[in-house]
Design an enzyme around this catalytic site. Structure first.
Site, PDB file in Angstrom:
ATOM      1  N   HIS A 191       9.454 -26.431  -1.190  1.00  0.00           N
ATOM      2  CA  HIS A 191       8.749 -27.666  -1.852  1.00  0.00           C
ATOM      3  C   HIS A 191       7.459 -27.246  -2.771  1.00  0.00           C
ATOM      4  O   HIS A 191       6.624 -27.921  -3.238  1.00  0.00           O
ATOM      5  CB  HIS A 191       8.441 -28.368  -0.815  1.00  0.00           C
ATOM      6  N   LYS A 210     -13.881  -0.263  -3.754  1.00  0.00           N
ATOM      7  CA  LYS A 210     -14.851   0.104  -2.878  1.00  0.00           C
ATOM      8  C   LYS A 210     -16.109   0.670  -3.608  1.00  0.00           C
ATOM      9  O   LYS A 210     -17.310   0.310  -3.617  1.00  0.00           O
ATOM     10  CB  LYS A 210     -14.786   1.001  -1.955  1.00  0.00           C
ATOM     11  N   GLU A 266       0.945  -1.208  -0.150  1.00  0.00           N
ATOM     12  CA  GLU A 266       0.075   0.089  -0.140  1.00  0.00           C
ATOM     13  C   GLU A 266       0.741   0.995  -0.067  1.00  0.00           C
ATOM     14  O   GLU A 266       0.483   2.294  -0.425  1.00  0.00           O
ATOM     15  CB  GLU A 266      -1.026   0.027   1.176  1.00  0.00           C
TER      16      GLU A 266
HETATM   17  O1  PA5 Z   1      -3.606   0.855   5.831  1.00  0.00           O
HETATM   18  C1  PA5 Z   1      -4.579   1.231   5.557  1.00  0.00           C
HETATM   19  O2  PA5 Z   1      -4.833   2.451   5.862  1.00  0.00           O
HETATM   20  C2  PA5 Z   1      -6.085   0.338   5.363  1.00  0.00           C
HETATM   21  O3  PA5 Z   1      -5.245  -0.812   5.206  1.00  0.00           O
HETATM   22  C3  PA5 Z   1      -6.809   0.260   6.321  1.00  0.00           C
HETATM   23  O4  PA5 Z   1      -6.097   0.051   7.603  1.00  0.00           O
HETATM   24  C4  PA5 Z   1      -7.980  -0.700   5.981  1.00  0.00           C
HETATM   25  O5  PA5 Z   1      -8.550  -0.436   4.969  1.00  0.00           O
HETATM   26  C5  PA5 Z   1      -9.013  -0.575   7.161  1.00  0.00           C
HETATM   27  O6  PA5 Z   1      -9.439   0.844   7.377  1.00  0.00           O
HETATM   28  P1  PA5 Z   1     -10.414   1.206   8.587  1.00  0.00           P
HETATM   29  O7  PA5 Z   1      -9.358   0.901   9.917  1.00  0.00           O
HETATM   30  O8  PA5 Z   1     -10.686   2.587   8.389  1.00  0.00           O
HETATM   31  O9  PA5 Z   1     -11.441   0.258   8.579  1.00  0.00           O
END
Ligand code: PA5
Length: 424
Positions: free
Chosen positions: A297, A411, A276
Site C-alpha cells: 500500500h 567519518k 557493505e
Molecule cells: O560491518 C561493519 O564492520 C560495520 O558496520 C561496523 O559494525 C560498524 O561500523 C561499527 O563498528 P564498531 O563495532 O567498530 O563500532
C-alpha cells in the site's frame, strides 16, 4: 534442507555460473580470497569459544534478574543482528522480562533523551558493543549513559552492570573496560561487524531477551551443509541468481520482502550485510527492503509499474505457531464470509501467491526463500545462509566482501567539521 529456494521470471543461466560460484566457494573455504583474514565466521557455528558462551549465558541471566532494561549501545554490525533476532523472536507488543533498548546507532539528542527519561525509575544494565572501540556514535552514547549509571548506582555497582563487547586487545573501549573493571566479551579478530551476529555481539543481547542462543548456534551449524558444492545448494543458487540478474539481466535493485512485521529488522541486518559487502568499485546491487502486505500500500505501485530495474527476494515462513481463524458471521456486513474457516496465515499465503503472480506480470523476477519455521534454530540457520551466500557472491563479483573502505569517507569529513584533533 530447511530452506526451499524458488525462482520465478526470465530464465537464469545457472549452468553458466556454477563453476564461478564453486571457485568463489573454494576461495572462501580455503581462505585464499581478498579479506580472508575476516572469514572466521565460516567455521564459527562449530568453533566458537565455549567458555565465553557460558559467560554470556551467565551474564544474560544476571541482567534478566536485576534489570528492567538492557541498553545495547552499538551501530551497524554491532547492533543490527541482535535487534533482528530479538524482533523476530519476541512479541512486538507486550514483551515480558528485561526490555532491550538500543542507543549509539544515531546522533539524535531527542532519541537519546527519550531513553534517559524512560529509564529514570528503572533498573538498568548496559552492553556497549564496538569492535574498533572508537566509533563516534556509540562512544558518545556510552559516555552519556555511563555517567547516568554512575550517578544512579555509584561507580562500583555501575561497573557491575556494564558489559563491554570489543576487541580482545585494542581500542579505547578495551582500555576503559579494563580500567573500570567491566565484564568483557570478545569480538574475534577474524570476524567483521556485519558477520558477527553469532558472536558475543549478538548473543548477549539475544540471550538477555530470553532467546535460546544454543539452539541458534545449532541452527547455524546445520546450515554449514551449504558449504558443499552442489547445484541444488540454495546458498550457491542465491548467489548465482543475484549475479545473473545483475550482470546479464541488468537489474540494479534487490528488494528483500517478508510477510511478517517481526522480520523488518532482519531486512535491516540483511541490507547492511549485502550493502557493505557488495557496494564497491563502482558496482553492486542496491539492497532495499519492503514488508508485505504493509508496503503493497506504499511501495507496491512502484514495484508493479515503476522503472523495471528491480527484482524481489521473498522470505516466507511456511509454518506459523499461532493460528487465528476467521469465523462465519450471520450478517456478513464486512463481506468476509468467503474467508470463513481459513486461518490468517492461509490468507497471508494466498497474498504471497497472488503478489507473486501480479509482480511477475509486472516484469519483476522473484526469488523465494521458504523457511520452515521462525524460531531460534531456523533464524541461526538463515543468518548463516545469508552470510555464506554473500561471501560467495562477493568473490564472484571479484571484490573483497569483508571490508568497508567507503564507510571512512563520511567519518573523515564529519571529523573535519567537528574539528577533531588530527583532522583539520
Ligand atoms: O560491518 C561493519 O564492520 C560495520 O558496520 C561496523 O559494525 C560498524 O561500523 C561499527 O563498528 P564498531 O563495532 O567498530 O563500532
Amino acid at each position: 534442507m530447511h530452506i526451499n529456494f524458488e525462482y520465478f521470471g526470465e530464465r537464469i543461466q545457472e549452468e553458466n555460473y556454477l563453476l564461478k560460484a564453486y571457485e568463489a566457494l573454494d576461495l572462501l573455504l580455503e581462505k585464499k580470497g581478498p579479506g580472508s583474514e575476516f572469514t572466521g565466521w565460516v567455521d564459527l557455528p562449530v568453533c566458537y569459544d565455549k567458555e565465553e558462551f557460558r559467560r554470556i549465558e551467565w551474564a544474560a541471566k544476571k541482567i534478566r534478574k536485576d534489570s528492567d532494561v538492557l541498553i545495547c549501545i552499538g551501530i551497524g554490525g554491532s547492533y543490527l543482528g541482535a535487534r533482528a533476532a530479538i524482533e523476530a523472536l519476541t512479541p512486538l507488543v507486550g514483551k515480558r522480562g528485561t526490555e532491550i533498548l538500543y542507543a549509539g546507532n544515531h546522533l539524535s539528542s531527542e532519541a537519546l533523551e527519550e531513553i534517559l527519561e524512560y529509564i529514570q525509575d528503572k533498573e538498568v544494565s548496559l552492553n556497549v558493543i564496538s569492535k574498533s572501540g572508537t566509533t563516534t556514535e556509540p562512544a558518545i552514547a556510552f559516555r552519556i549513559l555511563r555517567t547516568w549509571m554512575e550517578e544512579k548506582y555509584g561507580k562500583k555497582e555501575a561497573a557491575r552492570r556494564i558489559f563491554a563487547t570489543t576487541d580482545k586487545q585494542k581500542g579505547a573501549l578495551r582500555t576503559l573496560a579494563q580500567t573500570e573493571g567491566y565484564e568483557t566479551f570478545v569480538i574475534p579478530d577474524e570476524v567483521g561487524g556485519r558477520y558477527s551476529v553469532l558472536t558475543a555481539v549478538g548473543l548477549l543481547p539475544i540471550a538477555t531477551a530470553g532467546i535460546d542462543i544454543a539452539a541458534m548456534m545449532e541452527g547455524a551449524a546445520a546450515a554449514m551443509v551449504y558449504t558443499k558444492k552442489d547445484p541444488e545448494n540454495p546458498a550457491i543458487r542465491y548467489a548465482v541468481h543475484r549475479y545473473d540478474l545483475y550482470h546479464r539481466l541488468g537489474k540494479q535493485i534487490e528488494i528483500l520482502v517478508q510477510y511478517d512485521p517481526h522480520l523488518v529488522m532482519l531486512s535491516e541486518w540483511w541490507k547492511q550485510l549485502y550493502g557493505e559487502s557488495d557496494g564497491k568499485e563502482g558496482q553492486g546491487l542496491w539492497p532495499a527492503s519492503a514488508s508485505f502486505t504493509t508496503d503493497l500500500h506504499s511501495l507496491g505501485q512502484m514495484i508493479q509499474e515503476g522503472e523495471r530495474n528491480l527484482f524481489e527476494t521473498v522470505i516466507f515462513v511456511d509454518h506459523c505457531k499461532k493460528h487465528l481463524y476467521l469465523k462465519e458471521e450471520g450478517e456478513n456486513l464486512d463481506g468476509l464470509n468467503y474467508l470463513a474457516g481459513k486461518t490468517l496465515h492461509q490468507v497471508n499465503e494466498k497474498a504471497f501467491l497472488g503478489v507473486k503472480k501480479a509482480h511477475l506480470q509486472g516484469g519483476v523476477p522473484q526469488l523465494a526463500i521458504h523457511l520452515d519455521y521462525l524460531d531460534p534454530w531456523h533464524l541461526g540457520y538463515l543468518f548463516y545462509f545469508f552470510e555464506l551466500s554473500c561471501g560467495i557472491g562477493g568473490y564472484m563479483n571479484g571484490i573483497n566482501p569483508f571490508d568497508q573502505p567507503g564507510v571512512e569517507a563520511y567519518k573523515t569529513s564529519m571529523f573535519r567539521e567537528l574539528k577533531k584533533p588530527g583532522y583539520f
